[in-house]
Design a protein around this motif. Structure first.
Motif, mmCIF file in Angstrom:
data_model
loop_
_atom_site.group_PDB
_atom_site.id
_atom_site.type_symbol
_atom_site.label_atom_id
_atom_site.label_comp_id
_atom_site.label_asym_id
_atom_site.label_seq_id
_atom_site.Cartn_x
_atom_site.Cartn_y
_atom_site.Cartn_z
ATOM 1 N N ALA A 174 0.849 -1.192 0.000
ATOM 2 C CA ALA A 174 0.000 0.000 0.000
ATOM 3 C C ALA A 174 0.881 1.237 0.000
ATOM 4 O O ALA A 174 1.858 1.323 0.759
ATOM 5 C CB ALA A 174 -0.914 0.006 1.218
ATOM 6 N N VAL A 175 0.541 2.218 -0.843
ATOM 7 C CA VAL A 175 1.307 3.456 -0.962
ATOM 8 C C VAL A 175 0.341 4.624 -0.774
ATOM 9 O O VAL A 175 -0.728 4.661 -1.383
ATOM 10 C CB VAL A 175 2.004 3.562 -2.333
ATOM 11 N N VAL A 176 0.742 5.585 0.073
ATOM 12 C CA VAL A 176 -0.140 6.706 0.405
ATOM 13 C C VAL A 176 0.632 8.015 0.249
ATOM 14 O O VAL A 176 1.759 8.149 0.740
ATOM 15 C CB VAL A 176 -0.665 6.594 1.854
ATOM 16 N N LEU A 177 0.004 8.982 -0.422
ATOM 17 C CA LEU A 177 0.552 10.333 -0.527
ATOM 18 C C LEU A 177 -0.194 11.217 0.453
ATOM 19 O O LEU A 177 -1.424 11.301 0.417
ATOM 20 C CB LEU A 177 0.383 10.873 -1.953
ATOM 21 N N GLU A 178 0.534 11.889 1.323
ATOM 22 C CA GLU A 178 -0.088 12.805 2.279
ATOM 23 C C GLU A 178 0.576 14.168 2.196
ATOM 24 O O GLU A 178 1.718 14.297 1.755
ATOM 25 C CB GLU A 178 0.031 12.259 3.707
ATOM 26 N N ASN A 179 -0.166 15.211 2.619
ATOM 27 C CA ASN A 179 0.422 16.541 2.687
ATOM 28 C C ASN A 179 0.994 16.769 4.082
ATOM 29 O O ASN A 179 0.966 15.876 4.934
ATOM 30 C CB ASN A 179 -0.603 17.612 2.309
ATOM 31 N N LEU A 180 1.501 17.968 4.323
ATOM 32 C CA LEU A 180 2.147 18.243 5.605
ATOM 33 C C LEU A 180 1.145 18.322 6.753
ATOM 34 O O LEU A 180 1.543 18.328 7.916
ATOM 35 C CB LEU A 180 2.957 19.536 5.514
ATOM 36 N N ALA A 181 -0.153 18.408 6.430
ATOM 37 C CA ALA A 181 -1.192 18.395 7.464
ATOM 38 C C ALA A 181 -1.621 16.970 7.808
ATOM 39 O O ALA A 181 -2.589 16.777 8.533
ATOM 40 C CB ALA A 181 -2.396 19.207 7.011
ATOM 41 N N HIS A 182 -0.894 15.990 7.272
ATOM 42 C CA HIS A 182 -1.160 14.566 7.522
ATOM 43 C C HIS A 182 -2.531 14.148 7.009
ATOM 44 O O HIS A 182 -3.219 13.322 7.623
ATOM 45 C CB HIS A 182 -1.023 14.239 9.015
ATOM 46 N N GLN A 183 -2.930 14.713 5.886
ATOM 47 C CA GLN A 183 -4.161 14.297 5.213
ATOM 48 C C GLN A 183 -3.789 13.365 4.069
ATOM 49 O O GLN A 183 -2.966 13.713 3.216
ATOM 50 C CB GLN A 183 -4.920 15.510 4.670
ATOM 51 N N ALA A 184 -4.377 12.190 4.062
ATOM 52 C CA ALA A 184 -4.093 11.201 3.013
ATOM 53 C C ALA A 184 -4.855 11.588 1.756
ATOM 54 O O ALA A 184 -6.071 11.427 1.675
ATOM 55 C CB ALA A 184 -4.496 9.812 3.484
ATOM 56 N N LEU A 185 -4.133 12.099 0.759
ATOM 57 C CA LEU A 185 -4.780 12.634 -0.441
ATOM 58 C C LEU A 185 -5.033 11.558 -1.488
ATOM 59 O O LEU A 185 -6.107 11.486 -2.078
ATOM 60 C CB LEU A 185 -3.917 13.743 -1.042
ATOM 61 N N ILE A 186 -4.029 10.731 -1.734
ATOM 62 C CA ILE A 186 -4.129 9.712 -2.786
ATOM 63 C C ILE A 186 -3.491 8.435 -2.253
ATOM 64 O O ILE A 186 -2.478 8.487 -1.553
ATOM 65 C CB ILE A 186 -3.405 10.176 -4.071
ATOM 66 N N PHE A 187 -4.081 7.319 -2.581
ATOM 67 C CA PHE A 187 -3.543 6.052 -2.089
ATOM 68 C C PHE A 187 -3.834 4.958 -3.098
ATOM 69 O O PHE A 187 -4.703 5.089 -3.966
ATOM 70 C CB PHE A 187 -4.175 5.687 -0.738
ATOM 71 N N ALA A 188 -3.071 3.885 -2.976
ATOM 72 C CA ALA A 188 -3.311 2.692 -3.786
ATOM 73 C C ALA A 188 -2.867 1.499 -2.960
ATOM 74 O O ALA A 188 -1.853 1.556 -2.257
ATOM 75 C CB ALA A 188 -2.551 2.758 -5.105
ATOM 76 N N SER A 189 -3.635 0.426 -3.049
ATOM 77 C CA SER A 189 -3.314 -0.767 -2.280
ATOM 78 C C SER A 189 -3.614 -1.992 -3.125
ATOM 79 O O SER A 189 -4.639 -2.044 -3.811
ATOM 80 C CB SER A 189 -4.128 -0.800 -0.985
ATOM 81 N N VAL A 190 -2.725 -2.960 -3.079
ATOM 82 C CA VAL A 190 -2.902 -4.188 -3.853
ATOM 83 C C VAL A 190 -3.626 -5.248 -3.042
ATOM 84 O O VAL A 190 -4.587 -5.862 -3.516
ATOM 85 C CB VAL A 190 -1.536 -4.722 -4.328
ATOM 86 N N GLU A 191 -3.210 -5.465 -1.808
ATOM 87 C CA GLU A 191 -3.780 -6.539 -0.994
ATOM 88 C C GLU A 191 -4.508 -6.019 0.246
ATOM 89 O O GLU A 191 -5.580 -6.503 0.577
ATOM 90 C CB GLU A 191 -2.675 -7.517 -0.575
ATOM 91 N N ARG A 192 -3.945 -5.044 0.939
ATOM 92 C CA ARG A 192 -4.561 -4.555 2.169
ATOM 93 C C ARG A 192 -5.813 -3.747 1.850
ATOM 94 O O ARG A 192 -5.832 -2.945 0.920
ATOM 95 C CB ARG A 192 -3.569 -3.713 2.966
ATOM 96 N N VAL A 193 -6.864 -3.941 2.635
ATOM 97 C CA VAL A 193 -8.123 -3.246 2.389
ATOM 98 C C VAL A 193 -7.981 -1.779 2.781
ATOM 99 O O VAL A 193 -7.146 -1.409 3.611
ATOM 100 C CB VAL A 193 -9.275 -3.899 3.180
#
Length: 531
Positions: A174-193
């Protein structure tokens, strides 16, 4: 929580499993817990002080012929230089491993392996070096493949979603892009829900510090973290999560992929005007409004990861229609951060999903929005679940369609929709247009032909509920003049203005005509109908 150096480097355990060494019946006497040490090279030596010929990471092969008198010093030298391990072949000089050497290696954490049968050191060297060189070649090919993948994405202008999806697909993490406010903006996951990845994201992210170097494993959960920069400043972080809480290991290939993805994201941000925070909020808002999510639980988790709590909250949708949506979006995001999703819905207007604790809490927020917008705002029904938000949005748009654009600031709900507002919303309906034309065409034709304004007299009369005295005052006419006009109107329309049904029909027709004219005026000012 380690990053394994795979590819061009093999581990001590892998070396000991080679047939060429297995024939020597190896036994580990020290450093049994360090078989994952990387072996960089193999070095055969019979020197009493081999450190000067080593750089660290070598597997030292020896028969012990040149051992110094103090074997503890020998173990200390190997430890100081960072040798991967020492392999002692028994039989030529020693029948068993010297106790002093075993004790010295154990105390310093230097793996010591003895071979009970003789092997050709040249064969060991050849096998291990072939393995290392083969691994290095695979590493180069893998690096080239990673480089080609992200270069191709950048050259064709791939967006952040595609870049992060590529990183997740290539690593299976799983890969997550967050900003400096710790908000998860974009993510992608192969196996983990999704819920497993983003649940309590802000709390978990704040507990995960940024690495001292560019990329490293950080925090108790063991995230692999790298920074994402924009115009020379850190803008956010890219995090790769372990495959599971029990398996907090990453490979060097994962590091390369994460860093290449971060560079591709920087290039994408430089070449795209849309800010990712805006896009993330808009996408999440549309997921709810258009009910295009896979599960409401995932949607709730995603919105919460964007910094807008919705669990146990009341919700309502607000629609605002203004000419300069970009300016309003900036104002609303700054004011409503943490309490609303804000998104540009195109010609539908600016959409806002309000989140509040107490019933009726939307009103104070809506009043602030109308003040910021300087325009009417349209509020849908207050609901308690995300699954009901689409109904609130439909109601808000219904209200927006019924209120002429460009009116004074104010908060409008479905209870404000009367006959004029309803007919304004239906002004493009051919049946409504036909009805108004059928009822009023003779009167409009008479006015145009004779230069009169009987339609205005009809308006005053209907607005006065048939009271002639009030209608005369509104039209600035004498009673006698009003009577004459009313008789003329009855003749033109072939109806009795004293009859309630006829007056009701005229009232609807005039309201429909006014709605159509208001719509044409809005178009003339550059706005889309009803928008």
């Amino acid at each position: 929580m380690v990053v394994n150096s795979d590819g061009g480097t093999v581990t001590l355990g892998e070396v000991l499993s080679l047939p060429v060494l297995a024939r020597g019946l190896p036994k580990v006497l020290a450093g049994q817990d360090r078989l994952d040490r990387p072996v960089r090279w193999v070095h055969v030596t019979e020197w009493a002080s081999p450190a000067s010929a080593l750089r660290g990471g070598e597997l030292v092969l020896t028969t012990g012929i040149g051992f110094p008198a103090r074997l503890d010093d020998y173990a200390a030298e190997l430890c100081d230089v960072g040798a991967a391990a020492v392999v002692l072949e028994l039989g030529r000089c020693y029948r068993e491993a010297p106790h002093e050497l075993v004790a010295g290696c154990r105390s310093r954490g230097v793996p010591l392996v003895v071979l009970h049968c003789g092997v050709k050191f040249v064969d060991v060297t050849q096998e291990v070096h072939a393995m290392i060189l083969g691994g290095q070649l695979r590493t180069l090919r893998t690096a080239q493949r990673i480089h080609d993948t992200f270069t191709a994405l950048s050259l064709r202008g791939a967006g952040p979603d595609e870049i992060i999806r590529a990183a997740a697909t290539m690593t299976g993490r799983a890969v997550v892009l967050e900003n400096l406010a710790h908000q998860a903006l974009i993510f992608a996951s192969v196996e983990r829900v999704l819920d497993d990845v983003l649940n309590r994201w802000e709390e978990r992210s704040r507990a995960t510090p940024s690495p001292a170097e560019r990329t490293d494993v950080c925090g108790q959960e063991g995230w692999l973290v790298t920074s994402v920069e924009f115009r020379g400043q850190q803008w956010g972080r890219l995090a790769m999560l372990p495959a599971s809480p029990a398996e907090q290991h990453f490979h060097s290939e994962h590091v390369v992929i994460l860093e290449r993805a971060a560079v591709a994201l920087t290039l994408a941000r430089l070449t795209r005007e849309t800010r990712w925070e805006e896009q993330a909020h808009r996408d999440a808002l549309l997921d709810v409004l258009e009910q295009r999510q896979l599960s409401w639980r995932d949607t709730r988790t995603r919105i919460t990861a964007l910094g807008v709590p919705v669990q146990g909250r009341r919700l309502a949708v607000v629609v605002v229609r203004v000419d300069d949506r970009a300016v309003l979006l900036d104002k609303l995001r700054a004011r409503l951060e943490g309490s609303a999703l804000v998104g540009d819905l195109g010609e539908r207007g600016v959409g806002v999903l309000l989140s509040f604790r107490e019933p009726g809490g939307w009103r104070a927020l809506a009043e602030e929005i109308t003040e910021l917008a300087g325009a009417p705002v349209h509020v849908g029904a207050e609901v308690g679940e995300l699954s009901e938000v689409a109904r609130s949005a439909a109601e808000a748009e219904q209200v927006a369609d019924a209120v002429p654009r460009g009116g004074p600031p104010g908060v409008h709900t479905v209870t404000d929709i009367g006959l004029p507002e309803l007919l304004y919303a239906l002004r493009e309906d051919p049946r409504v247009q036909s009805y108004a034309e059928r009822q009023l065409a003779p009167l409009l034709a008479y006015d145009q032909c004779h230069g009169t304004d009987l339609l205005a007299t009809v308006r005053h009369y209907l607005a006065s509920a048939g009271n002639k005295s009030i209608a005369a005052r509104r039209g600035h006419l004498s009673r006698q003049a009003l009577y004459q006009r009313l008789r003329l109107i009855e003749e033109v329309l072939h109806g009795d203005l004293e009859a309630g049904d006829f007056r009701a029909q005229l009232h609807v027709a005039v309201a429909a005509l006014d709605a159509q004219r208001a719509g044409r005026a809005a178009r003339a000012e550059g706005g889309a109908p009803g928008k």
